[in-house]
Design an enzyme around this catalytic site. Structure first.
Site, PDB file in Angstrom:
ATOM      1  CG  HIS A 170      -2.018  -0.930   1.239  1.00  0.00           C
ATOM      2  ND1 HIS A 170      -2.256  -1.819   2.254  1.00  0.00           N
ATOM      3  CD2 HIS A 170      -3.010  -1.127   0.332  1.00  0.00           C
ATOM      4  CE1 HIS A 170      -3.344  -2.534   1.972  1.00  0.00           C
ATOM      5  NE2 HIS A 170      -3.804  -2.134   0.807  1.00  0.00           N
ATOM      6  CB  CYS A 257      -3.607  -1.405   8.217  1.00  0.00           C
ATOM      7  SG  CYS A 257      -2.153  -2.278   8.739  1.00  0.00           S
TER       8      CYS A 257
HETATM    9  C1  CIR Z   1      -3.615  -7.609   3.070  1.00  0.00           C
HETATM   10  O1  CIR Z   1      -2.779  -8.058   2.285  1.00  0.00           O
HETATM   11  O2  CIR Z   1      -4.633  -7.052   2.687  1.00  0.00           O
HETATM   12  C2  CIR Z   1      -3.366  -7.762   4.564  1.00  0.00           C
HETATM   13  N1  CIR Z   1      -2.704  -8.985   4.799  1.00  0.00           N
HETATM   14  C3  CIR Z   1      -2.557  -6.611   5.118  1.00  0.00           C
HETATM   15  C4  CIR Z   1      -3.274  -5.303   5.014  1.00  0.00           C
HETATM   16  C5  CIR Z   1      -2.494  -4.175   5.584  1.00  0.00           C
HETATM   17  N2  CIR Z   1      -3.216  -2.963   5.426  1.00  0.00           N
HETATM   18  C6  CIR Z   1      -2.647  -1.774   5.311  1.00  0.00           C
HETATM   19  O3  CIR Z   1      -1.436  -1.658   5.244  1.00  0.00           O
HETATM   20  N3  CIR Z   1      -3.451  -0.729   5.187  1.00  0.00           N
END
Ligand code: CIR
Length: 267
Positions: A170, A257
């Site tokens: 991200h 997140c």
């Molecule tokens: C994903 O790949 O969607 C999750 N394992 C990690 C999401 C992390 N979110 C973020 O950095 N906003």
């Protein structure tokens, strides 16, 4: 003085990680699984720290059917009394938006749905005082950026469409807001020129994962294990709180997140 809408927050939402969290998506499919119990302990420390920063935090129950649902930032974006329900770009995460919608409807005067068609993960959106920097990524596409930009314009945000670096999950994996005009960023992201007009402090080489920090009210939350970043931020005058997010990192998550951060209008 006007509140800083980019880092002053009265409320927040988090979700307890489920036992299924090791089933979360990760770029490095070969990596080590997170330990769900340790993850839960680290998450408790995180939510305690967020509350100590002055945030009234609603903590939602775990959702075992969605291993990544602890990462509440991705299906929602909160702005000025409204919650925008996004469309996460990973199929296993589609249902998270619908699951959190009733909670949002009970808290926010307005809930707005990103129109069908495009995709946006909240992790690709960095809000500053006047601008939304939205990174195209494997999760966020041009249609999503355009649709979100239109919604955000109503709230007085200009959109700056930027790119999330190749191989980075991200946009905010690589940067975080320190104050209304200062961004902490990896060198690779800053080198793209996407922060023109902002002051940038670069994460030291080898400490790229420190860039996923968050500012909440008077504190900057930094992942532990990055002593040179910590020293840099302390020297620059920020109040730094370090938190261990080793287990979130095993499934590509970090500090930003695990909360939705916002200010609700006084009732
Ligand atoms: C994903 O790949 O969607 C999750 N394992 C990690 C999401 C992390 N979110 C973020 O950095 N906003």
């Amino acid at each position: 003085m006007r509140a800083r809408r980019s880092f002053e927050f009265s409320h927040g939402i988090s979700r307890i990680p489920g036992k299924s969290v090791a089933g979360g998506i990760r770029i490095d499919g070969e990596g080590v699984d997170p330990d769900p119990e340790l993850f839960a302990r680290q998450h408790r420390q995180y939510t305690e720290a967020v509350k100590a920063a002055g945030v009234e935090l609603t903590i939602l129950d775990a959702l075992e059917q969605f291993p990544d649902s602890v990462f509440v930032e991705d299906p929602v974006l909160c702005v000025d009394g409204a919650a925008i329900v996004l469309r996460p770009g990973a199929p296993s995460r589609f249902g998270e938006a619908a699951a959190i919608r009733p909670v949002l409807a009970s808290m926010f005067p307005r809930v707005i749905d990103l129109p069908d068609g495009g995709f946006v993960d909240g992790g690709d959106v960095l809000l500053t005082e006047e601008e939304a920097l939205i990174g195209s990524s494997d999760r966020t596409d041009d249609r999503g950026v355009a649709a979100l930009a239109e919604i955000l314009a109503e709230f007085g945000y200009r959109t700056r469409a930027v790119d999330t670096p190749e191989g980075v999950l991200h946009f905010k994996s690589d940067c975080g807001l320190l104050d209304e005009s200062t961004i902490f960023s990896t060198k690779r992201l800053a080198a793209s020129g996407c922060f023109e007009g902002y002051r940038v402090i670069e994460a030291p080489a080898g400490e790229e994962a420190a860039a996923n920090l968050i500012r909440i009210n008077d504190h900057v939350f930094l992942n532990s294990g990055f002593p040179r970043s910590r020293a840099l931020l302390l020297d620059a005058g920020y109040d730094v709180v370090t938190l261990d997010t080793s287990e979130a990192a095993r499934v590509d998550g970090g500090l930003s997140c695990m909360t939705l951060r916002f200010t609700l209008p006084a009732s």
